[in-house]
Every structure is written in C-alpha cells, then in structure tokens.
Design a protein around this motif. Structure first.
Motif, mmCIF file in Angstrom:
data_model
loop_
_atom_site.group_PDB
_atom_site.id
_atom_site.type_symbol
_atom_site.label_atom_id
_atom_site.label_comp_id
_atom_site.label_asym_id
_atom_site.label_seq_id
_atom_site.Cartn_x
_atom_site.Cartn_y
_atom_site.Cartn_z
ATOM 1 N N UNK A 177 17.717 -54.460 12.529
ATOM 2 C CA UNK A 177 18.260 -53.615 13.007
ATOM 3 C C UNK A 177 17.057 -52.715 14.341
ATOM 4 N N UNK A 178 16.105 -52.493 13.591
ATOM 5 C CA UNK A 178 15.205 -51.692 14.305
ATOM 6 C C UNK A 178 14.688 -52.418 15.224
ATOM 7 N N UNK A 179 14.563 -53.729 14.823
ATOM 8 C CA UNK A 179 13.643 -54.064 15.742
ATOM 9 C C UNK A 179 15.121 -54.455 17.370
ATOM 10 N N UNK A 183 7.781 -53.103 11.785
ATOM 11 C CA UNK A 183 8.917 -53.675 12.385
ATOM 12 C C UNK A 183 8.583 -53.514 13.622
ATOM 13 N N UNK A 226 6.855 -55.195 17.204
ATOM 14 C CA UNK A 226 8.120 -55.593 18.130
ATOM 15 C C UNK A 226 7.042 -54.914 19.500
ATOM 16 N N UNK A 255 18.829 -48.946 11.478
ATOM 17 C CA UNK A 255 18.454 -49.074 12.181
ATOM 18 C C UNK A 255 18.077 -49.177 13.704
ATOM 19 N N UNK A 256 19.213 -49.127 13.424
ATOM 20 C CA UNK A 256 19.203 -50.024 15.719
ATOM 21 C C UNK A 256 18.897 -47.659 16.378
ATOM 22 N N UNK A 266 14.663 -51.683 19.625
ATOM 23 C CA UNK A 266 13.066 -51.622 20.105
ATOM 24 C C UNK A 266 14.190 -52.643 20.977
#
Lengths: 339, 339
Positions: free
Chosen positions: B240-242, A241, A245, A217-218, B245
């Motif tokens: 992980x997406x957050x 998400x 953010x 995800x990152x 970001x």
C-alpha cells in the motif's frame, strides 16, 4: 562549551570523511554559532581538513579515535570492544557535556546500543525510537517512528513512541495538538495485530495524545496525521519501499534515436526529479534517536554531502528546542498541556 | 461444466455491478471459451446485464443471491449468518465443481474465512496466503506474499508461503528455479525478528526452494527476487505504501498562468503516467488466495473496470495452470524437482 557544539563521528557511513568533512564545512559556513568536534582517525582526516580549509579552523576541534565501528560489527561487540571508536568517543563527548548533540552515519544497531549505554534513557521510556520527518503532499511534515530500532514492540512501546513523536511534531514542526495515527492494515477497529489494537486502546484514553485512529500504508505521505506510529520492522520496510519507489522513478529511461524524443525525455526527467525532490530521501536524511538523555542523530549510511548536512541541521534544530528535556517533561506530566 | 467457468461475486467491492458487469462483458468478448456464473441480486443486476448485452447471453448464467457481505461485516459473522450472500454462493459453486475459479472484490477477511471453510486447505498448508505479482523495473514479475491474510506468521507459515510462491513463479511466470527472498530490515544474517531469521534457517535447508537471502523494502520492485516472502502485516503495508506513492506521483500539479507551462505540464504528466503505468496497482489487480483446494481471486475493493477485468484474467491463468494441484504436489514432494 560554546553556544552550540556538535560531535560528529566523521568516520561513519559508506563514504566516511569524503562526505562528512565537506558537509561539516558547509554547516560551519551557514551557522556562525556552530562549533564542531570532528571525531576520527587524525592521519586519515588531515588531508580532508586541509582540502576544505577546516585545519586550524577556530570552530573546529579534531578529536582522535583509533577505531572505527564497521557496518558488520554486531552491537554487543562494538559496545564491548570498540571503546576507542569515533562513534563511541563522539557519544562520550556528548555525555560529558562537551557537545550538545552527536551525529553519526555509522552502524545503526551499534549506535543504538552505545547511545543507550552511554547516555541512558529518559525516565518512563523503555526503548529509544528511531524517527524521521516525512514530507507530505500538502507541503507539511509527518513524524514517522519507529524506523528500525525495535523489531518487536509491545503496545506500551508504541504508546511511548506516540508521546515522543507528539513532542517532535509540536516543538520541531510547530504543530499544536498534533494528530497521532497508528499504521495498520485497515482503518476499522478490529483490523491488525494485537499490539496495534491494544496500543489504540491505550492511546484513546491518554489525554496527552491527540489520537485519531489507524491509517494505511497508502496514506503515509498524504498528511492525514502529524505523527505516525508503528514498530521498527514495519516502519523500516515502509520507508525503504517508498524510497525505492522514488529512486526507481527518478532513474533515466532508455535513449532513443530521435534527438527530439531524447530532448523531451531529458526535460521530463528533470521535471520528474523536481516533482520528486521533496520526497527524496536525501532531503529528509537525519533520523533522531528519541528517548535518550541526549540528542543523537543517525544519518543514512549512504548519505551524500547534502544529505549529511541535513542530518547536522536536524541536530541543530533539536538542540534549539531542547528536545530531550521536553520529552522528559511529557513523560512526567499526566495531563496534556498543549504545545 | 464447460471448458472454463468462473463464478463471479458481482456484488462485491466499492462499485458492485457497475464495475463487475462491464468487466465481465469485456472478459467474455476476449475469451471465447469463457463461461461466467454471475452471482448477485437478480433485481439489481438485470439493468446492468441488459445494458452490457449479457442478458440471455449464451455463456452467462445469473445465479441469485439474496444477501451481500459488506466491508464492515466481521468474518465470523459473515461465515455464520450470510450463507445466501453472493460471495458464499460463488464459493459454493466452485466447491460443487460448477466453476473452476471464483473472483470477488468483497471483504477480504470474510472471503478468506468463507473460502477456507468451504474449500478447505491443501494438505501441508496451515494458512492460506494472499499474493500478487509485482511488476519489476526490468519488466519481469515478482510474486509477493502474504499481503494481509495473516497478521501474525510463524517461521513455518513463512516457509509454506515460500513454497507456494515458488509454484506461482514457476507455473504462472515460467521461471525455472525462482529465486526466493525474505523481506527484512537488513540483508545481514543477524537482522530482523526471530520469525524471519528462523524462516531463513528453514528455507536454507529445503531443497525445494531456491532461497537467496534477505532483501530490503527498497528492492521490492528491483527484480532481485522472483518470490518475496513476508508476513501479512508487513506485506500489506509495503504494497500500500508503494501504491500510495504511485498514486501521489500521478496526480496533477498546480495550473499556472502560462499556457505554454500548462501544456508542458500536461505533456509531462502524460509521460509520467505512462512511465508509472506498469507500476499502477490497477495493472496488477487480482490477488490469489493460495493454499486452498480451489482457485479464489480477490480483487481490490476499489477496482475499476479494467482492474476487475485483470482479476478475471488472473483467474483464467491459474485455471490454465491447475495451480492448486501443483501446490499440492509441491507439498507432497520432499526433494525439489524443478519447474
């Protein structure tokens, strides 16, 4: 039918004609070859058309629809009972060959169901996928799919999404041999659920896809892959998400007593908005419903004028590239042939 | 056993003792009642202990371990063959009653497997869940679980996560009757997959849980719920997406030729980092493995000193609240009794 005609469901979305009509006016003034079929309630639409000088416009045709699909309507209900809705009529116009593409900001499930029923799927595609192009740090674009059209996906579905996403990356973004990655909870081979691992095995042996492995995800906005594939549940939550953010960080801070501090804060917020602007959901509004025998663009329900305009532009770009034809060809071919 | 003893797997994580030892020194100086069992390779550790004045420290005991679980080791292999690893010995010390909690930045899967094997589950819990407390816009905290311990979850598992998360929100964050939400791709009842919908039905009739409905990804940091429940695949990718970001936005922009513009940029970056700091993954490092008969904290593998210190603090907080006992009581009770 003229060079480029798009059927718009002008009643869809949270704002309806107050957003879709001015966005249409903007698109018409920027694209001289563009014709629009504005589908909606005649009575409601007229004042907006007059306000934006679209009444009796040579490139606008108003198509009356007596019904509207609401956000609460279940797809099955909409499919059975809302045959005279703006969404359904816009899709019918596309199917009848009177338009090259259809754009709607309405109920996603209903749009999916109706589009599939009216237009049918490209041979080889079992499920249409909702997709968008994410901006990346490096200034490029990554195609992300599925965004919520399919909550449960088999490895075969994920494989098909990878094929369709590759076509978008090639023909819309001009990337030769786009790198395809599967979104997962780790990059090691043994990570994730069975669907993702089996999809990886399938992709690794398909010469039509340049499969590069798992990403987490990152790395979603990092530009490590040109196509990122996941099931609709995961894709929807990841995208929202990220959006949440960005929205959170663009919000203003608290006012202080010092005029200097307030000025500095204002300056900083402005800078932050600019830094965030290319990651702003409005900038990449316009999710394509891929895998159908026709171009259908889903705009965010919350879309403002600029965002809905972007969805129309997305439709224009896909018409330009004959996307459904290209997808059909990719599914027919057995070896990868490049961009 | 003294008032508060924590067993640390000092070899785990990307940085090993170069991070875990200084973080230990920091924790010891801030918590006078704290005792640490530092588990790792004696030879490798000694120079670090000397550097940070922990050699012969009255509240430090060095426990030798000849093996290390690496990030590539499969859980089953680690469980069978790495009985003398720092991770395993730290867990054994917890199980033997020599420590009140265990902290590791090592391989998540191996830690899960070993912890489950050594400590066993609380009666009524079928799967341990990895959980963290997210900061919210309003300055509060939301408990998010599962974060990747379980890639496939049944409605029963999600129900159990809701119960465990409620206990954390009550006893660690002091929230009476915490609001519990399920992470989904829409807020309407018919949205999502079967697991989420069935979990919703179960939660709605359990008086021990204050279930409030579905929330979407963009509300993750909005403070709309005190406990947010999802399966480990979705939770891992959302978190992980957050994180990605935040990291992306904290990165520096390009240098320009104007010293004034560069100064302004520096100022703005500094401001942005501060605005982002409470959303920084480092600040909420320390994921609890809930549902075990003992307190196990998983630190991020990439954790720096400050982040690993936060994981130790998390362990201290949970020991303070006797978290596993409270979870066991909640699973025994049949009616909700409040905080």
């Amino acid at each position: 039918m003229s060079a480029l005609t798009i059927a718009l469901d002008v009643m869809g979305g949270d704002h309806g004609p107050s957003v879709t009509v001015p966005a249409s006016a903007q698109a018409l003034s920027l694209y001289p070859q563009l014709n629009l079929l504005l589908v909606g309630d005649e009575l409601q639409l007229k004042p907006y058309l007059q306000q934006y000088q679209l009444f009796n416009h040579p490139r606008v045709r108003l198509v009356h629809a007596s019904q509207v699909v609401t956000m609460d309507d279940k797809p099955a209900y909409a499919l059975r009972h809302l045959n005279d809705s703006s969404m359904r009529i816009a899709l019918n116009l596309l199917h009848a060959g009177e338009a090259h593409a259809c754009v709607s900001a309405g109920n996603t499930g209903a749009l999916m169901g109706m589009a599939r029923h009216v237009l049918k799927l490209v041979p080889g595609v079992e499920r249409p996928a909702l997709t968008t192009s994410l901006p990346t740090v490096s200034g490029g674009k990554s195609v992300l799919l599925d965004l919520g059209a399919n909550v449960n996906c088999t490895p075969e579905h994920l494989h098909q999404f990878a094929l369709m996403g590759s076509v978008v990356a090639e023909s819309v973004h001009g990337i030769a041999r786009p790198r395809v990655a599967l979104l997962n909870i780790g990059v090691e081979q043994n990570k994730g659920n069975e669907e993702v691992r089996e999809a990886a095995a399938r992709l690794a042996v398909d010469a039509r896809v340049n499969y590069t492995g798992f990403i987490e995800g990152d790395a979603l906005f990092a530009g490590q892959a040109d196509v990122i594939v996941c099931d609709g549940f995961v894709g929807n939550i990841a995208l929202k998400t990220a959006e949440g953010m960005v929205r959170l960080l663009s919000q203003s801070g608290a006012q202080t007593r010092s005029p200097y501090a307030n000025w500095l804060q204002w300056l900083l917020r402005r800078y932050m908005r600019r830094r965030l602007s290319h990651l702003n959901p409005d900038q990449y509004n316009g999710a394509s419903l891929l895998g159908l025998r026709g171009i259908v663009i889903k705009s965010h329900g919350r879309a403002e004028i600029c965002a809905f305009f972007n969805a129309i532009e997305q439709a224009i770009a896909e018409v330009d590239r004959c996307l459904p034809v290209q997808i059909a060809q990719r599914f027919e071919s057995h070896t990868y042939t490049g961009a």
